[in-house]
Design an enzyme around this catalytic site. Structure first.
Site, PDB file in Angstrom:
ATOM      1  N   ASP A  48       1.115 -13.488  -0.282  1.00 10.62           N
ATOM      2  CA  ASP A  48      -0.081 -13.367   0.549  1.00 10.62           C
ATOM      3  C   ASP A  48      -0.911 -12.170   0.089  1.00 10.62           C
ATOM      4  O   ASP A  48      -2.111 -12.277  -0.178  1.00 10.62           O
ATOM      5  CB  ASP A  48       0.356 -13.195   2.007  1.00 10.62           C
ATOM      6  CG  ASP A  48      -0.814 -13.246   2.961  1.00 10.62           C
ATOM      7  OD1 ASP A  48      -1.811 -13.908   2.640  1.00 10.62           O
ATOM      8  OD2 ASP A  48      -0.744 -12.613   4.031  1.00 10.62           O
ATOM      9  N   LYS A  94      10.982  -7.861  -4.479  1.00 11.48           N
ATOM     10  CA  LYS A  94      11.296  -6.461  -4.150  1.00 11.48           C
ATOM     11  C   LYS A  94      12.817  -6.384  -3.976  1.00 11.48           C
ATOM     12  O   LYS A  94      13.349  -5.874  -2.984  1.00 11.48           O
ATOM     13  CB  LYS A  94      10.528  -6.099  -2.865  1.00 11.48           C
ATOM     14  CG  LYS A  94      10.514  -4.652  -2.504  1.00 11.48           C
ATOM     15  CD  LYS A  94       9.612  -3.806  -3.371  1.00 11.48           C
ATOM     16  CE  LYS A  94       9.845  -2.345  -3.044  1.00 11.48           C
ATOM     17  NZ  LYS A  94       9.339  -1.415  -4.041  1.00 11.48           N
ATOM     18  N   TYR A 116       7.344 -13.914   7.341  1.00 13.12           N
ATOM     19  CA  TYR A 116       6.198 -14.736   7.750  1.00 13.12           C
ATOM     20  C   TYR A 116       6.607 -15.901   8.660  1.00 13.12           C
ATOM     21  O   TYR A 116       5.774 -16.572   9.243  1.00 13.12           O
ATOM     22  CB  TYR A 116       5.573 -15.321   6.482  1.00 13.12           C
ATOM     23  CG  TYR A 116       4.093 -15.100   6.357  1.00 13.12           C
ATOM     24  CD1 TYR A 116       3.611 -13.960   5.730  1.00 13.12           C
ATOM     25  CD2 TYR A 116       3.184 -16.028   6.826  1.00 13.12           C
ATOM     26  CE1 TYR A 116       2.258 -13.766   5.582  1.00 13.12           C
ATOM     27  CE2 TYR A 116       1.835 -15.827   6.683  1.00 13.12           C
ATOM     28  CZ  TYR A 116       1.374 -14.699   6.062  1.00 13.12           C
ATOM     29  OH  TYR A 116       0.042 -14.505   5.914  1.00 13.12           O
ATOM     30  N   ASP A 176       5.778  -3.928  -6.350  1.00  8.64           N
ATOM     31  CA  ASP A 176       4.787  -2.837  -6.384  1.00  8.64           C
ATOM     32  C   ASP A 176       4.245  -2.641  -7.798  1.00  8.64           C
ATOM     33  O   ASP A 176       3.043  -2.441  -7.999  1.00  8.64           O
ATOM     34  CB  ASP A 176       5.355  -1.525  -5.806  1.00  8.64           C
ATOM     35  CG  ASP A 176       6.814  -1.291  -6.151  1.00  8.64           C
ATOM     36  OD1 ASP A 176       7.429  -2.200  -6.726  1.00  8.64           O
ATOM     37  OD2 ASP A 176       7.327  -0.207  -5.860  1.00  8.64           O
TER      38      ASP A 176
END
Ligand code: NAD
Length: 391
Positions: A281, A220, A154, A257
């Site tokens: 986000d 992740k 980002y 996930d």
């Protein structure tokens, strides 16, 4: 002489003295839906403040410009003056600002978060009775998301395919680091120990102060070992610096996930989530949808010195008139602002009156079902204000 003395006192209080008589709060109206929601939200904030303090304490709104309005007046989307005023007054609230997709200028929101070092994006997501939510048990959702706000992919460090920069970078990666990359667009994902740790500290201190019981690190790290994997490790390192047992706070972690499905299946298992920028986000919009949509979930961007509050949603390009706009997310961002400033009674009054209004069946068009009559942003704000006397 007396007048001058009073002015000096007021000036002192205005700069952040403990017993403020008048405090200036900056605001950015925002693009698109911004003007439709800012005016009614401000009416609610002002009325609540008057209801609690009468004339004893005052807030003064001072407009600063960013986005299309700034471009029109200053020829710049994010004028230096806007940033300087935020550094001076240290507190503000903003409507959404547009960012074009694929080309054009970079996000003004991201620029502001980086330039003012607003490193913690805090988004409480909680169900309000009376909202038509899409899941079976929306009342089980009561989480606060702490999203890192200044780094990750980002950060906007990226170059287009076939640009001088991406070609050069690919050459270095291939020749020096044994990578086998073909021509492509390149983005960089920085995640640092310092920025991760200060976010986790904020989350822990919030948990202690607000008697929250669990902090879940979302990452992740199985795939991106040195960025997201270290995000997880650094968060645990910070947790060890605190005596969390004393406060009965548990810390665990989950792969991103899986987090998305667990939040849908077992929302009651989650309390505070700490996430890198991009995951946060996605997760905050998904969590907002579970309780009725991004039109009702507030947000805060907080650094060590400056705080800028804003709704979770964007400019809502599909909404072309005030009667379709929902001001709830912005009004509740104001609730976070008043809490942050120490005006807890004002914050509570607005929160309760808003919840009561929704429970009475007054909803804006995005939340009303086919049988319900929907209210414009302005009408909804008026109903909230009328409810102040019932709280
Ligand atoms: P969006 O949040 O603007 O809209 C998504 C959907 O939610 C739309 O269907 C919209 O109609 C609905 N919606 C959102 N807020 C609403 C409200 N208050 N009342 C009623 N309905 C509402 O997301 P988008 O369409 O992906 O983005 C539009 C623009 O906003 C883009 O330029 C994007 O970059 C920008 N954006 C800005 C911010 C910010 O300023 N912090 C955040 C997100 C998106």
């Amino acid at each position: 002489m007396k007048n001058l003395f009073m002015q000096i006192i007021l000036y002192y209080y205005n700069q952040g003295g403990e017993f403020m008589e008048e405090k200036t709060i900056l605001y950015i109206e925002g693009d698109g839906i911004g003007p439709y929601i800012m005016k009614p939200a401000m009416k609610v904030w002002d009325a609540a403040f008057r209801h609690i303090y009468n004339e004893d304490k005052k807030i003064k709104w001072k407009e600063i410009l960013a986005g299309k309005k700034a471009l029109k007046e200053y020829g710049k989307l994010l004028p230096e003056e806007t940033l300087e005023l935020l550094k001076k007054y240290k507190i503000g609230i903003k409507g959404p600002l547009e960012t074009p997709v694929g080309s054009g200028y970079r996000s003004l929101n991201v620029a502001m978060r980086q330039k003012l070092d607003l490193y913690a994006c805090i988004r409480p997501v909680k169900y309000m009775k009376g909202i038509n939510a899409p899941v079976k048990s929306p009342e089980d959702v009561n989480i606060v998301i702490f999203r890192e706000n200044t780094e990750d992919v980002y950060a906007g460090i990226e170059w287009e395919e076939n640009s001088k920069e991406s070609n050069e970078l690919i050459k270095i990666l291939n020749e020096k680091f044994g990578v086998n990359l073909k021509k492509s667009s390149i983005g960089i994902k920085p995640i640092s120990e310092f920025k991760t740790k200060r976010l986790m500290k904020k989350a822990i201190e919030y948990a202690i102060e607000n008697k929250r019981k669990k902090i879940t690190i979302v990452h992740k790290g199985n795939i991106m070992k040195y960025t997201e994997g270290n995000f997880r490790n650094w968060c645990y390192e910070v947790a060890k610096e605190y005596d969390l047992e004393k406060y009965n706070i548990k810390v665990n972690d989950i792969i991103a996930d899986n987090m998305f499905q667990q939040l849908l299946l077992n929302p009651a298992n989650f309390d505070i989530l700490v996430t890198p920028n991009l995951n946060g986000d996605y997760l905050s919009d998904a969590a907002a949808a579970q309780v009725g949509g991004i039109g009702i979930v507030p947000g805060a961007n907080i650094g060590d010195e400056i705080a800028l509050f804003e709704p979770t949603h964007g400019t809502a390009p599909g909404i072309k008139e005030p009667k379709m706009a929902n001001p709830t997310s912005l009004i509740l961002s104001g609730v976070l602002l008043f809490e942050y400033m120490g005006y807890r009674t004002v914050a509570e009054l607005i929160q309760k009156a808003l919840e009561k209004t929704i429970q009475e069946g007054y909803l804006t068009q995005d939340l009303a079902n086919k049988k319900q009559k929907s209210l414009s942003a302005e009408e909804f704000a008026e109903k909230i204000i009328l409810n102040f006397i019932n709280i």
